[in-house]
Design an enzyme around this catalytic site. Sequence first.
Site, PDB file in Angstrom:
ATOM      1  N   HIS A  84       2.341 -29.945   3.076  1.00 34.33           N
ATOM      2  CA  HIS A  84       1.947 -30.709   1.865  1.00 34.33           C
ATOM      3  C   HIS A  84       2.951 -31.388   1.295  1.00 34.33           C
ATOM      4  O   HIS A  84       4.257 -31.029   1.461  1.00 34.33           O
ATOM      5  CB  HIS A  84       0.948 -29.687   0.909  1.00 34.33           C
ATOM      6  CG  HIS A  84       2.130 -28.881   0.077  1.00 34.33           C
ATOM      7  ND1 HIS A  84       1.723 -27.526  -0.324  1.00 34.33           N
ATOM      8  CD2 HIS A  84       3.367 -28.933  -0.331  1.00 34.33           C
ATOM      9  CE1 HIS A  84       2.691 -26.728  -0.713  1.00 34.33           C
ATOM     10  NE2 HIS A  84       3.688 -27.692  -1.209  1.00 34.33           N
ATOM     11  N   GLU A 111      -2.514 -30.543  -0.299  1.00 35.90           N
ATOM     12  CA  GLU A 111      -2.786 -29.620   0.813  1.00 35.90           C
ATOM     13  C   GLU A 111      -3.363 -30.140   2.196  1.00 35.90           C
ATOM     14  O   GLU A 111      -4.188 -31.059   2.011  1.00 35.90           O
ATOM     15  CB  GLU A 111      -3.764 -28.264   0.153  1.00 35.90           C
ATOM     16  CG  GLU A 111      -2.946 -27.747  -1.027  1.00 35.90           C
ATOM     17  CD  GLU A 111      -1.771 -26.908  -0.817  1.00 35.90           C
ATOM     18  OE1 GLU A 111      -0.993 -27.125   0.306  1.00 35.90           O
ATOM     19  OE2 GLU A 111      -1.651 -26.190  -1.490  1.00 35.90           O
ATOM     20  N   ASP A 114       3.439 -33.208  -9.820  1.00 40.13           N
ATOM     21  CA  ASP A 114       2.517 -32.522  -9.847  1.00 40.13           C
ATOM     22  C   ASP A 114       2.718 -31.351 -10.952  1.00 40.13           C
ATOM     23  O   ASP A 114       4.135 -31.453 -11.474  1.00 40.13           O
ATOM     24  CB  ASP A 114       2.166 -31.822  -8.570  1.00 40.13           C
ATOM     25  CG  ASP A 114       3.467 -31.130  -7.924  1.00 40.13           C
ATOM     26  OD1 ASP A 114       4.543 -31.071  -8.390  1.00 40.13           O
ATOM     27  OD2 ASP A 114       3.427 -31.023  -6.633  1.00 40.13           O
TER      28      ASP A 114
HETATM   29  C1  F6R Z   1       6.669 -29.791  -5.951  1.00 42.49           C
HETATM   30  C2  F6R Z   1       6.048 -30.164  -4.732  1.00 42.49           C
HETATM   31  C3  F6R Z   1       5.906 -29.437  -3.471  1.00 42.49           C
HETATM   32  C4  F6R Z   1       7.232 -28.738  -3.002  1.00 42.49           C
HETATM   33  C5  F6R Z   1       6.936 -27.932  -1.671  1.00 42.49           C
HETATM   34  C6  F6R Z   1       8.335 -27.476  -1.274  1.00 42.49           C
HETATM   35  O1  F6R Z   1       6.609 -30.706  -7.188  1.00 42.49           O
HETATM   36  O2  F6R Z   1       5.784 -31.634  -4.710  1.00 42.49           O
HETATM   37  O3  F6R Z   1       5.186 -30.262  -2.437  1.00 42.49           O
HETATM   38  O4  F6R Z   1       7.945 -29.938  -2.787  1.00 42.49           O
HETATM   39  O5  F6R Z   1       6.184 -27.132  -2.205  1.00 42.49           O
HETATM   40  O6  F6R Z   1       8.784 -26.588  -2.302  1.00 42.49           O
HETATM   41  P1  F6R Z   1      10.195 -25.991  -2.155  1.00 42.49           P
HETATM   42  O7  F6R Z   1      11.056 -26.937  -2.357  1.00 42.49           O
HETATM   43  O8  F6R Z   1      10.201 -24.874  -3.197  1.00 42.49           O
HETATM   44  O9  F6R Z   1      10.069 -25.346  -0.560  1.00 42.49           O
END
Ligand code: F6R
Length: 250
Positions: free
Chosen positions: A132, A137, A66
Amino acid sequence: MEVIISKTAEEASQLAGALVNNAVRNNPSLVLGLATGSTPLSLYKEMVKACRAGLDYSRVRTFNLDEYYGISPEHPQSYRKFMNDHLFSKLNIDLKNTHVPDGPAHCATYEAAIKAAGGIDIQVLGIGSDGHIGFNEPTSSLASRTRLVTLTQQTVSDNARFFATADQVPRYALSMGVGTILESKKCIMLCFGANKAKAVKGAIEGGMSQFNPASALQMHPDTVVFLDEAAAADLQLKDYYRWAAANQPL
Ligand code: F6R
């Protein structure tokens, strides 16, 4: 899903790192799907360590899950910049082989590029506190493809820590779809910390639902979930996962 519970995020990342590095060793032109965020940072350190010790990443191809919409790739918080800073600049990877979604007009091209590369061999995933994966989402179709999405208020507030003020956090993003992710040959999802425990419980032990997009991985034939103790805290079958990990069928 194979569920592996480690004492710490560090230990879990070492296991996930060994899995990715071995896959690159076996297939030097491996296609990796990558995530940003805090979670995969230790995994990326394991990849960098292996590369510095001689593992060749020069033919590896990557596709990120993303990217924010509305900020440029040069923006300090863009996912392109994150990947360049935390991983690509530290590997001997060819930047031409690294892909990050780039504008709503290119979503179909992005999907076509993944297909042309032969599909994703290993997709690295984190999980949002709302369940997500990528930026799919809650309520995302479990058949969704790469597209422009609206982030939830929860995600905007979770990500506000990276921006000077909350109103600078983008409201939109480009994300591979759940359907795109499910086509990866293998998925590894890393989930660390108590704030992920509820989403992890829903993803692994809840019914499959678009309210927890990570639960769609229950339909994926080869997903490994790496957890630390805090993220595993709410799991009902915790003892079974430990037992199963120690008693793998031959
Ligand atoms: C980002 C992504 C998101 C994150 C998720 C967790 O490329 O794919 O799904 O993996 O928001 O974020 P963190 O690791 O910062 O808790």
